[in-house]
Design a protein around this motif. Structure first.
Motif, PDB file in Angstrom:
ATOM      1  N   LYS A 373       0.912  -1.135   0.069  1.00 30.02           N
ATOM      2  CA  LYS A 373       0.075  -0.138   0.016  1.00 30.02           C
ATOM      3  C   LYS A 373       0.950   1.258  -0.062  1.00 30.02           C
ATOM      4  O   LYS A 373       1.745   1.270   0.470  1.00 30.02           O
ATOM      5  CB  LYS A 373      -0.889  -0.089   1.297  1.00 30.02           C
ATOM      6  N   PHE A 374       0.523   2.300  -0.930  1.00 29.27           N
ATOM      7  CA  PHE A 374       1.136   3.475  -0.843  1.00 29.27           C
ATOM      8  C   PHE A 374       0.503   4.449   0.419  1.00 29.27           C
ATOM      9  O   PHE A 374      -0.823   4.652   0.146  1.00 29.27           O
ATOM     10  CB  PHE A 374       1.085   4.149  -2.154  1.00 29.27           C
ATOM     11  N   PRO A 375       1.245   5.095   1.131  1.00 29.46           N
ATOM     12  CA  PRO A 375       0.543   5.923   1.881  1.00 29.46           C
ATOM     13  C   PRO A 375       0.126   7.396   1.314  1.00 29.46           C
ATOM     14  O   PRO A 375       0.410   7.635   0.329  1.00 29.46           O
ATOM     15  CB  PRO A 375       1.644   6.252   2.999  1.00 29.46           C
ATOM     16  N   GLU A 376      -0.844   7.954   2.041  1.00 27.44           N
ATOM     17  CA  GLU A 376      -1.399   9.107   1.682  1.00 27.44           C
ATOM     18  C   GLU A 376      -0.251  10.202   2.015  1.00 27.44           C
ATOM     19  O   GLU A 376       0.295  10.326   3.245  1.00 27.44           O
ATOM     20  CB  GLU A 376      -2.667   9.825   2.238  1.00 27.44           C
ATOM     21  N   GLN A 377       0.709  10.735   1.236  1.00 25.09           N
ATOM     22  CA  GLN A 377       1.807  11.462   1.642  1.00 25.09           C
ATOM     23  C   GLN A 377       1.537  12.877   2.250  1.00 25.09           C
ATOM     24  O   GLN A 377       0.750  13.627   1.580  1.00 25.09           O
ATOM     25  CB  GLN A 377       2.709  11.630   0.255  1.00 25.09           C
ATOM     26  N   LYS A 378       2.163  13.157   3.241  1.00 24.09           N
ATOM     27  CA  LYS A 378       2.554  14.355   3.656  1.00 24.09           C
ATOM     28  C   LYS A 378       4.017  14.470   4.194  1.00 24.09           C
ATOM     29  O   LYS A 378       4.669  13.712   3.864  1.00 24.09           O
ATOM     30  CB  LYS A 378       1.680  14.425   5.125  1.00 24.09           C
TER      31      LYS A 378
END
Length: 771
Positions: A373-378
């Motif tokens: 899974k790719f994270p929601e980037q911050k």
């Protein structure tokens, strides 16, 4: 500062796009060494989840005298600038050692070590395949010979392979002045080879390169070309693959799957036809994806009963499977009167945002699925794993522990299901057989599936060191534990790597096309050490010594002796603290018998790609004259895993630039301390520091040079991507949608636009600064 070299397109290179697509050949920079990235016949089995192993990465020029001359020119420029920096040559060298002819000879001698490929077995295991290169003629010739006859001589440490010699059988040769080296595929019965023959200097009326689809009968040597007039598919093609066989009207038919690109060069559709040994059937469309953000390709699965079609973007994908006895086509009118592909595509799992999965299949309908899974980037993100609900119908009293709720995170976890259970739902990935442990320092990069074993290629998330784990598939155990030595074990590669020389190698897979093979073949190489192949017996858990001098199948004793001869080379890997305290691995490769006079610092830091630590003949003349070759494993690359990539992507791209700068500063301040060398191998005075990258790495190096131009004495950029802002604003540019995930869509994302403005190399050139 000197600009050593830059190639072709100043603004961007399409190779930067291909570099990050798992189903396309990776960009490997320039150089003769690229030819070795292809394995023996380019006919090898190819997995979805790893894009670098078996696809052709070379053009014809990689093997010609023209390319040798180009390599020599740029290598000499490095050396000339080193001499200019120090004001003199090394006291140990004579005048001739710096001549063009001497440098060219050294590169040619080094490249000759990879002029013969390491043999690999075909799907049936009956033959070994390999090629020989003739640099002078610009020709590559492909051969095969019957597999070796193994006589077991049990011992506590090894198995000896006795070889019955057979004459090499020529398959075909390619004149690399007339034809690009393109994709090839071996039929599952090893009777035929199909290839895409891209003609050099010949284009169609539409301006595309003319491509022929050619099948060669290995036994007779006869070749059959698809009629371009009848089948208009033979243009703008990117890949070709022999699929499963089927029988109709008491005749065997092979299937051939073809990847076609649209007018913009995006691989967008899969076509297929049959081949009965002499004639091609009609070409039919199997699947097409019109989304400009998706790239499509097809590859045969390991068990040879299926092909998998993957439609992927950088952060999501979906896979369809064809073949076997399960997913036969429903009868339809167009099936009457002609032979067509007898299967319809079956969806494995629907596309989900920020989820990527890859598929491998056995010969019995077992499906191995890898997912992450790719994270929601911050800017400072924390990954939020997703929960996968178990399939209720699979749970019973004896399986409750196995089917407890599981989660997937940044790194790959592995599951198993079957063709009959497809398609899977959005929350179902199948039965978990290896779940990534967040506390583990190793993560899975790739797998190779065998009938009785599953091989995991793993990498350290702290040092980037690699290892190979073998899992026994014949046991009833369903989950991996690191302490269960009967169920799984680590291959002891260090036992065959002698002490005293280079010890930071890269490990890569050989073809391993034979699904029921009893051994695993893998390669070990470094920037200064040519690829060497090892063969490991799954059942005796020992390395095999092979005495076949004709095909040069390296193994235990032979390889150890070869490595011992290169003990003059050494390597070292250190951790450099970046601007925010994050540790960045920095690898050095050098000749420990030569005074250190300069450093070539190579960087990339994009698309989650690992640094390419493969053998490069053009580096040999450099290290002989005092260069240390250094590799920055900065964020934005994949050297330490997915979090390492996320830390240098999109809103975090500045980290990738600062990581490279910090490595350059550390080298400039005290490279000798980093190398743990004494003053007796160090010339007094400042170290000459050269910077090198290619393709999208031009963003990182270009930004670093803009910020600190006096830090670098020379810069070499190969097909650099420098106009980030301009290319993303140009919506008609080649596959620009794929850059949005890496750099941001500056058209509607103000935060990304502001950030790109701060580092885009072309926007930040200072006219008042002397570079």
């Amino acid at each position: 500062m000197k600009l050593i070299a830059h190639y072709s397109n100043w603004l961007r290179s399409s190779s930067s796009l291909k570099a990050n697509c798992r189903l396309l050949p990776t960009a490997s920079g320039n150089g003769l060494h690229n030819s070795q990235k292809t394995t023996a016949l380019l006919l090898t089995h190819k997995n979805y989840h790893h894009h670098k192993r078996h696809s052709s990465t070379t053009s014809s020029s990689d093997l010609t005298l023209l390319q040798l001359e180009k390599e020599t020119q740029f290598t000499k420029r490095y050396i000339d600038n080193l001499v200019l920096h120090h004001g003199s040559k090394s006291s140990n060298d004579d005048e001739n050692s710096y001549s063009y002819d001497t440098i060219q000879t050294e590169i040619q001698e080094a490249s000759a070590q990879i002029g013969k490929s390491i043999p690999e077995s075909g799907p049936t295991g009956q033959y070994h395949y390999f090629f020989h290169d003739d640099l002078a003629l610009g020709k590559r010739t492909y051969y095969r010979k019957p597999s070796t006859i193994i006589t077991d001589t049990p011992s506590s440490t090894s198995t000896t392979t006795e070889v019955k010699h057979h004459k090499n059988q020529k398959i075909f040769d390619i004149n690399l002045h007339n034809e690009y080296l393109g994709p090839m595929s071996l039929s599952i019965d090893e009777k035929y080879v199909v290839r895409l023959a891209h003609s050099i200097g010949k284009t169609s009326k539409a301006g595309t390169i003319i491509t022929d689809i050619i099948v060669t009968d290995i036994k007779t040597g006869l070749s059959y070309a698809m009629d371009r007039n009848t089948n208009t598919i033979a243009s703008n093609l990117s890949n070709i693959e022999f699929g499963p066989k089927f029988q109709k009207h008491s005749q065997d038919y092979h299937t051939i799957f073809i990847t076609r690109c649209n007018e913009f060069g995006r691989p967008s559709a899969i076509h297929a036809c049959t081949f009965n040994g002499q004639k091609f059937g009609s070409v039919e469309l199997i699947l097409e994806d019109t989304n400009e953000a998706h790239l499509v390709d097809v590859q045969r699965t390991k068990g040879c009963e299926y092909v998998a079609i993957n439609s992927t973007s950088k952060t999501s994908n979906e896979v369809h499977i064809l073949g076997g006895t399960f997913n036969k086509k429903k009868k339809c009118k167009r099936d009457e009167g002609r032979i067509e592909i007898p299967w319809d595509p079956i969806l494995v799992k629907p596309r989900e945002r920020k989820i990527q999965y890859y598929v491998e299949c056995s010969n019995k309908g077992e499906v191995i699925l890898l997912a992450h899974k790719f994270p929601e980037q911050k800017v400072n993100y924390k990954s939020n794993p997703i929960t996968i609900k178990p399939r209720e119908e699979q749970r019973n009293e004896g399986q409750d522990e196995c089917y407890q709720q599981v989660t997937i995170g940044d790194e790959i976890s592995i599951f198993e299901t079957s063709i009959e259970d497809l398609p899977l739902t959005s929350t179902d990935f199948g039965k978990p057989i290896h779940m990534h442990n967040a506390k583990s320092t190793f993560f899975v990069e790739d797998i190779d599936l065998f009938q009785d074993n599953l091989v995991l290629y793993e990498r350290s998330s702290t040092s980037s060191d690699q290892r190979i784990r073998v899992i026994d598939r014949t046991t009833s155990k369903t989950n991996i534990r690191d302490d269960d030595l009967n169920y799984e074990h680590i291959i002891p590669i260090n036992e065959v790597i002698p002490e005293g020389g280079i010890h930071h190698y890269i490990i890569s897979m050989c073809g391993n096309m034979q699904f029921d093979a009893k051994t695993l073949k893998f390669n070990v190489e470094s920037p200064l050490t040519p690829p060497m192949s090892f063969e490991y017996d799954f059942y005796t858990r020992s390395f095999i010594t092979n005495h076949d001098d004709d095909t040069k199948m390296y193994a235990n004793s032979t390889t150890t002796q070869r490595l011992s001869n290169e003990k003059q080379y050494n390597s070292r890997r250190v951790q450099i603290l970046s601007h925010d305290g994050n540790p960045v691995p920095l690898s050095f490769y050098f000749d420990k018998t030569v005074r250190t006079r300069g450093v070539l610092l190579i960087g990339y830091g994009c698309y989650g790609q690992n640094q390419n630590l493969g053998f490069d003949p053009a580096l040999i003349p450099l290290v002989k004259r005092g260069f240390v070759v250094a590799y920055c494993h900065g964020r934005g690359g994949g050297d330490l895993g997915k979090k390492h990539y996320e830390g240098g992507r999109l809103y975090n791209k500045n980290n990738a630039i600062e990581d490279y700068i910090c490595c350059a500063k550390a080298i400039s301040n005290d490279v000798i301390k980093l190398l743990n060398q004494g003053n007796d191998v160090h010339d007094e005075g400042n170290i000459f520091l050269a910077s090198k990258s290619f393709s999208a790495g031009g963003v990182i190096i270009g930004a670093a040079v803009n910020r600190l131009p006096k830090l670098f004495d020379a810069v070499s950029l190969i097909n650099p991507y420098l106009d980030v802002m301009g290319s993303i604003l140009n919506s008609s540019d080649y596959l620009i949608e794929h850059e949005w995930d890496e750099f941001g869509n500056v058209n509607n994302d103000n935060a990304a636009r502001r950030l790109v403005t701060t580092y885009c190399p072309l926007l930040n050139v200072r006219t008042t600064e002397r570079y």
